[in-house]
Structure formats: structure tokens, C-alpha cells
Design a protein around this motif. Structure first.
Motif, PDB file in Angstrom:
ATOM      1  N   LEU A  47      30.116  29.747  33.485  1.00 18.87           N
ATOM      2  CA  LEU A  47      29.326  30.840  32.909  1.00 18.87           C
ATOM      3  C   LEU A  47      29.785  31.194  31.503  1.00 18.87           C
ATOM      4  O   LEU A  47      28.986  31.545  30.656  1.00 18.87           O
ATOM      5  CB  LEU A  47      29.414  32.083  33.805  1.00 18.87           C
ATOM      6  CG  LEU A  47      28.759  31.976  35.175  1.00 18.87           C
ATOM      7  CD1 LEU A  47      29.028  33.230  35.985  1.00 18.87           C
ATOM      8  CD2 LEU A  47      27.257  31.756  35.026  1.00 18.87           C
ATOM      9  N   GLU A  48      31.094  31.080  31.269  1.00 21.44           N
ATOM     10  CA  GLU A  48      31.642  31.438  29.961  1.00 21.44           C
ATOM     11  C   GLU A  48      31.446  30.338  28.925  1.00 21.44           C
ATOM     12  O   GLU A  48      31.637  30.565  27.739  1.00 21.44           O
ATOM     13  CB  GLU A  48      33.143  31.740  30.070  1.00 21.44           C
ATOM     14  CG  GLU A  48      33.478  32.931  30.946  1.00 21.44           C
ATOM     15  CD  GLU A  48      33.526  32.553  32.423  1.00 21.44           C
ATOM     16  OE1 GLU A  48      33.707  31.365  32.751  1.00 21.44           O
ATOM     17  OE2 GLU A  48      33.351  33.448  33.260  1.00 21.44           O
ATOM     18  N   ASP A  73      42.584  33.492  46.341  1.00 24.36           N
ATOM     19  CA  ASP A  73      41.606  33.157  45.312  1.00 24.36           C
ATOM     20  C   ASP A  73      40.890  31.832  45.561  1.00 24.36           C
ATOM     21  O   ASP A  73      39.795  31.617  45.056  1.00 24.36           O
ATOM     22  CB  ASP A  73      42.282  33.093  43.941  1.00 24.36           C
ATOM     23  CG  ASP A  73      42.809  34.444  43.495  1.00 24.36           C
ATOM     24  OD1 ASP A  73      42.372  35.475  44.046  1.00 24.36           O
ATOM     25  OD2 ASP A  73      43.647  34.473  42.590  1.00 24.36           O
ATOM     26  N   VAL A  74      41.525  30.925  46.303  1.00 23.88           N
ATOM     27  CA  VAL A  74      40.929  29.625  46.586  1.00 23.88           C
ATOM     28  C   VAL A  74      40.853  29.453  48.105  1.00 23.88           C
ATOM     29  O   VAL A  74      41.839  29.619  48.809  1.00 23.88           O
ATOM     30  CB  VAL A  74      41.760  28.475  45.967  1.00 23.88           C
ATOM     31  CG1 VAL A  74      41.126  27.123  46.292  1.00 23.88           C
ATOM     32  CG2 VAL A  74      41.904  28.657  44.460  1.00 23.88           C
ATOM     33  N   PRO A  91      37.966  38.165  39.604  1.00 22.93           N
ATOM     34  CA  PRO A  91      37.405  39.509  39.414  1.00 22.93           C
ATOM     35  C   PRO A  91      35.945  39.481  38.941  1.00 22.93           C
ATOM     36  O   PRO A  91      35.165  40.376  39.259  1.00 22.93           O
ATOM     37  CB  PRO A  91      38.303  40.134  38.338  1.00 22.93           C
ATOM     38  CG  PRO A  91      39.595  39.407  38.474  1.00 22.93           C
ATOM     39  CD  PRO A  91      39.237  38.002  38.900  1.00 22.93           C
ATOM     40  N   GLU A  92      35.565  38.428  38.206  1.00 24.18           N
ATOM     41  CA  GLU A  92      34.195  38.323  37.691  1.00 24.18           C
ATOM     42  C   GLU A  92      33.191  37.904  38.756  1.00 24.18           C
ATOM     43  O   GLU A  92      31.995  38.023  38.562  1.00 24.18           O
ATOM     44  CB  GLU A  92      34.129  37.298  36.548  1.00 24.18           C
ATOM     45  CG  GLU A  92      35.037  37.583  35.386  1.00 24.18           C
ATOM     46  CD  GLU A  92      36.484  37.148  35.614  1.00 24.18           C
ATOM     47  OE1 GLU A  92      37.358  37.683  34.926  1.00 24.18           O
ATOM     48  OE2 GLU A  92      36.735  36.291  36.474  1.00 24.18           O
ATOM     49  N   GLY A  93      33.671  37.386  39.868  1.00 20.09           N
ATOM     50  CA  GLY A  93      32.775  36.937  40.925  1.00 20.09           C
ATOM     51  C   GLY A  93      33.330  35.728  41.645  1.00 20.09           C
ATOM     52  O   GLY A  93      34.514  35.401  41.521  1.00 20.09           O
ATOM     53  N   MET A  94      32.474  35.057  42.378  1.00 20.65           N
ATOM     54  CA  MET A  94      32.873  33.912  43.170  1.00 20.65           C
ATOM     55  C   MET A  94      32.028  32.701  42.806  1.00 20.65           C
ATOM     56  O   MET A  94      30.825  32.833  42.577  1.00 20.65           O
ATOM     57  CB  MET A  94      32.705  34.205  44.663  1.00 20.65           C
ATOM     58  CG  MET A  94      33.317  33.130  45.512  1.00 20.65           C
ATOM     59  SD  MET A  94      32.464  32.481  46.965  1.00 20.65           S
ATOM     60  CE  MET A  94      31.003  33.322  47.227  1.00 20.65           C
ATOM     61  N   ALA A  95      32.678  31.549  42.737  1.00 21.90           N
ATOM     62  CA  ALA A  95      31.963  30.282  42.550  1.00 21.90           C
ATOM     63  C   ALA A  95      32.217  29.435  43.786  1.00 21.90           C
ATOM     64  O   ALA A  95      33.310  29.450  44.355  1.00 21.90           O
ATOM     65  CB  ALA A  95      32.463  29.565  41.302  1.00 21.90           C
ATOM     66  N   MET A  96      31.200  28.704  44.190  1.00 19.11           N
ATOM     67  CA  MET A  96      31.321  27.847  45.361  1.00 19.11           C
ATOM     68  C   MET A  96      30.790  26.468  44.995  1.00 19.11           C
ATOM     69  O   MET A  96      29.719  26.350  44.401  1.00 19.11           O
ATOM     70  CB  MET A  96      30.507  28.437  46.518  1.00 19.11           C
ATOM     71  CG  MET A  96      30.685  27.708  47.822  1.00 19.11           C
ATOM     72  SD  MET A  96      29.654  28.370  49.182  1.00 19.11           S
ATOM     73  CE  MET A  96      29.948  30.113  49.122  1.00 19.11           C
TER      74      MET A  96
END
Length: 138
Positions: A47-48, A73-74, A91-96
Motif C-alpha cells: 500500500l505504501e 504479528d505473523v 498497526p495499519e491493518g492486516m495483509a493476507m
């Protein structure tokens, strides 16, 4: 024998869209940090728009291809016949992402050839680190 292993894999991003986008990712292992593995995602996949790396334990990866593993976190878990789900919590969200389990197993086999499970402590280099620390303190 090389002390670093890198293996490119295709990670399928899980999103709310019906199609999952595939992005290249690189699994990384360095014998100098024998308990850890890393997965790197290129900027266009984030995203960044900048490269992102996640480091976690080798043991977590080995567990996660067989059964749900991880509390922090993982987190990993098997998904269907031939995929493993990796979740990255920040903190910004979750990626899967989904990665083929066979690719993860091949990576773990290559890592096992470099540093066998149970012998990681032999590759920590604590003597060298202590020598450098004492030299810097003098």
C-alpha cells in the motif's frame, strides 16, 4: 556452500475483490541468523509503495505449513490441499497472502541443508560478537 538462501515465490494477495492478485515475494534465510526467516515484498505490491520485509521464526514457518501457528504479528495456517496462508498484522491493518505449500517446503528443505534443525546454536557466532563488543568498549 552458500550461507544465504533466497527463493522467489508467487504470493496471492487476499482482498475483498473476487480475483486474488499474484505478486512476487522472496523468501530469505541467512545462516548468520539461524533461527529466523524473512519474506520480502516489492514496493508495487504494498500500500505504501515501498519494499516491505517481515522476519519471523524458522520454526513458525515449519509449523504453519502443517497446522495453524503464531499468535503475534505473523500467523500461518494450511489452506486447502496445496496452499498456506500467511497473515501479517501491523498497526495499519492486516495483509493476507496465499503461497503454495510445496514452495514453502522446498525452501525449508534448502534451509535444513544449510543449518539442520536443532543445531542453530552452532551458527550464532556469539564468540565473534563478544569479541567485537569488547574491542569497541576498549
Amino acid at each position: 556452500m552458500s550461507t544465504v538462501i533466497e527463493q522467489t515465490v508467487q504470493a496471492r494477495l487476499v482482498a475483498s475483490a473476487p480475483q486474488m492478485e499474484s505478486v512476487p515475494a522472496t523468501l530469505h534465510y541467512d545462516r548468520r541468523d539461524p533461527f529466523a526467516v524473512r519474506i520480502d515484498f516489492p514496493g508495487p505490491a504494498t500500500l505504501e509503495g515501498s519494499d516491505v520485509s517481515w522476519a519471523f521464526s524458522r520454526e513458525l514457518l515449519a509449523e504453519g505449513v502443517h497446522e495453524p501457528a503464531g499468535l503475534g504479528d505473523v500467523r500461518l495456517r494450511p489452506y486447502g490441499y496445496d496452499r498456506t496462508v500467511l497473515e501479517f498484522h501491523a498497526p495499519e491493518g492486516m495483509a493476507m497472502v496465499h503461497i503454495r505449500t510445496g514452495e514453502l517446503r522446498r525452501f525449508l528443505e534448502r534451509v535444513q541443508e544449510v543449518v539442520p534443525v536443532g543445531l542453530e546454536h552452532l551458527y550464532l557466532g556469539l564468540d565473534q560478537d563478544l569479541t567485537e563488543l569488547l574491542r569497541d568498549a576498549a
